[in-house]
Design an enzyme around this catalytic site. Structure first.
Site, PDB file in Angstrom:
ATOM      1  N   SER A 106      36.386  97.955  22.332  1.00  0.00           N
ATOM      2  CA  SER A 106      36.482  97.538  20.930  1.00  0.00           C
ATOM      3  C   SER A 106      35.161  97.764  20.192  1.00  0.00           C
ATOM      4  CB  SER A 106      36.835  96.048  20.872  1.00  0.00           C
ATOM      5  OG  SER A 106      36.698  95.542  19.560  1.00  0.00           O
ATOM      6  N   TYR A 129      36.534 100.647  13.946  1.00  0.00           N
ATOM      7  CA  TYR A 129      36.807 100.094  12.612  1.00  0.00           C
ATOM      8  C   TYR A 129      35.904 100.844  11.647  1.00  0.00           C
ATOM      9  CZ  TYR A 129      39.461  96.023  14.258  1.00  0.00           C
ATOM     10  OH  TYR A 129      40.417  95.202  14.797  1.00  0.00           O
ATOM     11  N   THR A 155      41.604 102.319  14.376  1.00  0.00           N
ATOM     12  CA  THR A 155      42.531 101.251  13.967  1.00  0.00           C
ATOM     13  C   THR A 155      42.839 101.400  12.482  1.00  0.00           C
ATOM     14  OG1 THR A 155      41.787  99.738  15.680  1.00  0.00           O
ATOM     15  CG2 THR A 155      42.853  98.748  13.767  1.00  0.00           C
ATOM     16  N   LYS A 230      45.740 104.136  15.782  1.00  0.00           N
ATOM     17  CA  LYS A 230      46.323 102.938  16.383  1.00  0.00           C
ATOM     18  C   LYS A 230      46.816 102.012  15.282  1.00  0.00           C
ATOM     19  CE  LYS A 230      45.110  99.063  19.444  1.00  0.00           C
ATOM     20  NZ  LYS A 230      44.983  97.927  18.508  1.00  0.00           N
ATOM     21  N   HIS A 254      49.003  95.419  16.295  1.00  0.00           N
ATOM     22  CA  HIS A 254      47.738  94.687  16.446  1.00  0.00           C
ATOM     23  C   HIS A 254      47.980  93.361  17.176  1.00  0.00           C
ATOM     24  CE1 HIS A 254      43.565  94.946  14.530  1.00  0.00           C
ATOM     25  NE2 HIS A 254      43.493  93.870  15.280  1.00  0.00           N
TER      26      HIS A 254
END
Length: 372
Positions: A106, A129, A155, A230, A254
């Site tokens: 992440s 992100y 994402t 994603k 998510h």
């Protein structure tokens, strides 16, 4: 007591973790309808097993973006793993590598890309992100490349953070002894206390709400790494993703933490697979807790699946050994499901091996019996 399935780790984690941390990992958005549905939807898919097939040898290996892995079960990006266990992402990385599968780190990890790379060899993807400051993004992508990460999982479902009411009630914030390690040197590694969720405030301040398909193109100009998107749930976005040149699609809601009342990912999967027409691989993220779930996803056209919460719950319970055990249990269950369904390799798993609610719409009213 011996843990015999993946679900049992959740209760152990609940007992071990502070309420704020457990609730952060466990909860979904608003009514949490999609959270329950991500699991429940699997129970509406049944098997059509084939018998009297020699299943003495079963091959679960596959390739993802050209990388050979031991099974189609991979680790999804989950944030702030050191809240679960002091070794956090280090432990997860070692467990994934030992299992011969892919870990996705992440952006909001409590260990940096360099630290995770230092755990040793392994195929790793980096979840991204997009921050308002694009220099931060470019720098992060370059660091992931240098650290040997093999793909970017972008994402795309988080222009704003979903309303997670447990986090609001708990005034969720990253514990003071931890930082978002990838952003430490950029003054973006800390999270302030807020009137509601500290993470929601952080996202509102830092994450770019203007993100659009043109940014996917921009990302391709700054990296040679393949890009997975994603957070796709529809045929329309699947077609746009392919037009934008993505390398693959992760069907994800998510973990039911963004928009409530979207379908379970297993329910959205077939629409996306059909729209992709085999041009890019499609992966499923969300709700997988059993080897049978993995088989169902592959029967519906997924090239592989990602697990999220089972990783943090097992990490909280038993550290690296817990994550290893989750991967092993899912592997063993999946192998057994293949054997009992008469499939010896992943390519033998077909749509004919399952039946779903929507396959044979039964007439609502049985035909009236003829009068004698």
């Amino acid at each position: 007591m011996e843990v015999t399935n993946v679900m049992e780790y959740q209760e152990i984690a609940k007992q071990k973790l502070p309420k704020m941390v457990y609730d952060y990992y466990a909860s979904g958005a608003e009514d949490q309808w999609t959270l329950a549905e991500n699991r429940n939807a699997f129970s509406r898919i049944l098997f059509r097993p084939r018998i009297l097939i020699d299943v003495s040898k079963i091959d679960m290996t596959t390739t993802v973006l050209g990388f050979k892995i031991s099974m189609p079960i991979m680790i999804a990006p989950t944030a702030m793993q050191k809240m679960a266990h002091p070794e956090g992402e280090y432990a997860t990385a070692r467990a994934a590598s030992a299992a011969g599968t892919i870990m996705t780190l992440s952006s909001w990890a409590t260990s940096s890309v360099e630290e995770v790379a230092s755990t040793g060899p392994g195929i790793r993807f980096f979840q991204l992100y997009v921050y308002k400051d694009r220099h931060v993004v470019a720098q992060l992508v370059r660091r992931a490349e240098r650290a040997g990460f093999k793909a970017i999982a972008l994402t795309v479902d988080t222009p704003r953070l979903g309303r997670r009411e447990a986090d609001i009630k708990n005034r969720f914030t990253l514990p003071p002894f931890l930082t978002l390690k990838n952003f430490e040197g950029l003054d973006l590694g800390k999270m302030d206390m807020a009137e509601d969720s500290g993470l929601a405030s952080y996202v509102a301040g830092q994450i770019d709400r203007t993100l659009s398909w043109k940014d996917v193109k921009w990302l391709q100009t700054i990296t040679q790494l393949p890009i997975l998107v994603k957070g796709v749930l529809t045929a329309e976005d699947t077609r746009l993703a392919i037009q934008a040149g993505v390398a693959g699609i992760i069907v994800s809601n998510h973990g039911a933490r963004q928009l409530d009342y979207v379908p379970a990912t297993i329910m959205a999967l077939e629409e996306v697979v059909k729209a992709a027409q085999g041009r890019v691989p499609v992966f499923l993220d969300g709700g997988v807790r059993r080897g049978t779930d993995v088989f169902k996803a592959l029967a519906l056209g997924a090239s592989g699946i990602f697990i999220g919460r089972p990783v943090v719950f097992s990490l909280a319970a038993e550290g690296e050994a817990g994550v290893r055990k989750v991967l092993q249990m899912l592997r063993d269950e999946f192998e057994l499901t293949m054997a009992l369904s008469g499939c010896r390799s992943l390519k033998e798993i077909t749509r004919q091996h399952i039946v779903t609610d929507w396959d044979h719409p039964r007439p609502l009213h049985p035909p009236a019996l003829p009068r004698l």
